[in-house]
Design a protein around this motif. Structure first.
Motif, mmCIF file in Angstrom:
data_model
loop_
_atom_site.group_PDB
_atom_site.id
_atom_site.type_symbol
_atom_site.label_atom_id
_atom_site.label_comp_id
_atom_site.label_asym_id
_atom_site.label_seq_id
_atom_site.Cartn_x
_atom_site.Cartn_y
_atom_site.Cartn_z
ATOM 1 N N UNK A 1 -2.148 -6.503 -9.805
ATOM 2 C CA UNK A 1 -3.443 -5.830 -9.766
ATOM 3 C C UNK A 1 -3.267 -4.563 -8.939
ATOM 4 N N UNK A 2 -3.655 -3.408 -9.504
ATOM 5 C CA UNK A 2 -3.455 -2.119 -8.833
ATOM 6 C C UNK A 2 -4.817 -1.483 -8.573
ATOM 7 N N UNK A 3 -5.087 -1.248 -7.308
ATOM 8 C CA UNK A 3 -6.306 -0.549 -6.883
ATOM 9 C C UNK A 3 -5.947 0.890 -6.537
ATOM 10 N N UNK A 4 -6.726 1.832 -7.052
ATOM 11 C CA UNK A 4 -6.550 3.248 -6.717
ATOM 12 C C UNK A 4 -7.878 3.787 -6.219
ATOM 13 N N UNK B 1 0.856 -1.203 0.000
ATOM 14 C CA UNK B 1 0.000 0.000 0.000
ATOM 15 C C UNK B 1 0.878 1.234 0.000
ATOM 16 N N UNK B 2 0.364 2.287 -0.624
ATOM 17 C CA UNK B 2 1.127 3.527 -0.753
ATOM 18 C C UNK B 2 0.149 4.712 -0.789
ATOM 19 N N UNK B 3 0.527 5.813 -0.155
ATOM 20 C CA UNK B 3 -0.264 7.044 -0.191
ATOM 21 C C UNK B 3 0.357 7.995 -1.204
ATOM 22 N N UNK C 1 -5.102 6.316 -2.056
ATOM 23 C CA UNK C 1 -4.537 5.064 -1.552
ATOM 24 C C UNK C 1 -4.329 4.112 -2.729
ATOM 25 N N UNK C 2 -3.084 3.668 -2.910
ATOM 26 C CA UNK C 2 -2.740 2.719 -3.965
ATOM 27 C C UNK C 2 -2.427 1.369 -3.318
ATOM 28 N N UNK C 3 -3.128 0.328 -3.752
ATOM 29 C CA UNK C 3 -2.898 -1.045 -3.255
ATOM 30 C C UNK C 3 -2.470 -1.903 -4.444
ATOM 31 N N UNK C 4 -1.349 -2.573 -4.284
ATOM 32 C CA UNK C 4 -0.793 -3.380 -5.380
ATOM 33 C C UNK C 4 -0.671 -4.829 -4.912
ATOM 34 N N UNK D 1 -16.107 7.956 -10.244
ATOM 35 C CA UNK D 1 -14.940 7.904 -11.132
ATOM 36 C C UNK D 1 -13.629 8.117 -10.385
ATOM 37 N N UNK D 2 -13.698 8.267 -9.050
ATOM 38 C CA UNK D 2 -12.479 8.557 -8.282
ATOM 39 C C UNK D 2 -11.653 7.317 -7.980
ATOM 40 N N UNK D 3 -12.204 6.136 -8.252
ATOM 41 C CA UNK D 3 -11.483 4.901 -7.970
ATOM 42 C C UNK D 3 -11.318 4.095 -9.261
ATOM 43 N N UNK D 4 -10.303 3.232 -9.293
ATOM 44 C CA UNK D 4 -10.050 2.424 -10.497
ATOM 45 C C UNK D 4 -9.380 1.111 -10.106
#
Length: 419
Positions: A395-398, A335-337, A342-345, A379-382
């Motif tokens: 897999x990258x969650x934003x 996870x990264x800010x 918040x980015x989860x990889x 649309x703020x998440x992907x």
């Protein structure tokens, strides 16, 4: 004089120009002067008095002076307005001021008449006009002076009242229009609130479907068969402790899913704790072949996200990639800010994650995850997939970084998951 009139009309909100005022003033006093002249002619005819040109001159001065002093009368009416809502002492004071002012005007007018007609009257009649005539004329005309003064003051007050009523009427219409606009805006806000409530209901429905889907995914025959087979294998190998640990982890996993079916959002730390229960089962199953690394950036653990978001993605990594690897398998969760996001990889070294099933449809878990992200953040998440150069799948969650306070403010926070 022009500036005085402009000031009076501006402060009284009377839409009148000085040029219009002089015209109306001429018509007003001219009508009285005409009636007065007809009265003088009729009186001379009936009584049989001789005609004197001085009398005509005096008549002209009397009424022309009224036109000249009218702006000052308007100023007095404006400056010392007689309003019966005033306290009695204040009202009496203003009436006294007007009496003094009209007396001064009357005295000035008669003094002007005397100075102009005195010499003309002496030439025409041979009689001298004594200064006492000034006071005789003043007292003789005082009632007419008061009536004329009151008429001007009263007319001014009537005009001011009319225009103020019109202004109040316009303000009332404006207030009514504003109220209608506010009511329209309120209706729009209510509609938006209903839409938000509907969206929240849809989110609840989507969450329920996601929970059911999570149950299907975690309880799918493939997973249960592999887990059951691993437990039996451990027992046959007399690895009773590992078998018991796998049963416990499976029980905790299932209990967490069932007990928290009404929860909307959880912290990243809680979601990782839930996912670790699933990873613990896989760790027992794959034993030393599986290497799991979880690296969370400091501060990211408090971010809220929809529950059961990560475990289906981790399971897909095993089903579509890691189970087919014969050697060492690796799974990394980071996870990264970044820029208030918040980015989860989730990365593995499997054979490659397929987002399409053989029938051409998107995987149920992936489609469900994307839909839940859209319902929660728009649309703020992907969610996207990457193919690292060294192989495997990432897999990258934003999604927006939102704490419990942020979600309470936004109105989208349900309960938190008490893992």
């Amino acid at each position: 004089m022009q500036q005085l009139l402009k000031r009076i009309f501006q402060e009284s909100n009377i839409p009148l120009t000085p040029r219009q005022f002089w015209r109306y003033s001429f018509y007003f006093w001219g009508s009285f002067a005409l009636l007065s002249y007809l009265q003088i002619i009729l009186f001379d005819v009936l009584i049989g008095h001789d005609k004197f040109y001085t009398k005509n001159l005096q008549w002209f001065i009397r009424w022309a002076s009224w036109i000249a002093v009218t702006p000052y009368v308007l100023y007095a009416a404006h400056r010392f307005r007689v309003d019966y809502s005033l306290p009695l002492p204040k009202l009496l004071q203003r009436i006294g001021i007007h009496l003094l002012f009209l007396s001064l005007i009357g005295l000035t007018k008669i003094l002007l008449e005397y100075l102009i007609v005195e010499h003309s009257y002496q030439l025409e009649t041979g009689i001298n006009l004594s200064p006492e005539r000034i006071f005789i004329w003043l007292f003789a005309r005082y009632d007419l002076l008061i009536a004329s003064y009151i008429l001007v003051v009263l007319g001014y007050n009537v005009v001011v009242t009319i225009y103020r009523n019109q202004e109040l009427h316009q303000q009332t219409l404006q207030v009514q229009l504003t109220n209608e606009q506010l009511n329209s805006q309120l209706t729009q806000i209510q509609l938006q609130a209903l839409q938000a409530e509907l969206a929240n209901e849809q989110l609840q429905s989507q969450l329920a479907q996601a929970q059911l889907q999570a149950l299907r995914m975690q309880l799918n025959p493939h997973f249960l068969f592999n887990t059951h087979h691993t437990i039996i294998g451990l027992m046959m190998q007399h690895e009773n402790r590992k078998a018991i640990d796998m049963v416990k982890s499976l029980s905790v996993l299932l209990r967490t899913i069932v007990d928290n079916k009404d929860v909307n959002f959880v912290t990243l730390a809680q979601e990782i704790a839930f996912t670790e229960q699933y990873l613990h089962i896989q760790q027992i199953r794959f034993q030393d072949r599986l290497c799991v690394k979880i690296a969370l950036e400091s501060g990211s653990e408090s971010s809220l996200l929809p529950q059961f978001l990560l475990q289906p993605l981790v399971e897909n990594a095993f089903v579509h990639g890691l189970e087919k690897v014969s050697g060492q398998i690796y799974l990394t969760i980071q996870s990264q800010l970044q820029d208030n996001q918040l980015l989860i990889r989730i990365e593995d070294n499997g054979l490659g994650f397929r987002t399409k099933q053989p029938n051409g449809r998107s995987g149920v878990g992936i489609s469900n995850t994307r839909q839940r992200l859209y319902q929660s953040y728009g649309e703020s998440a992907s969610l996207r997939f990457e193919q690292p150069m060294h192989g495997g799948t990432a897999v990258v969650l934003t999604l927006p970084f939102m704490t419990e306070t942020d979600m309470i403010t936004s109105g989208i926070l349900g309960d938190t998951l008490p893992i």
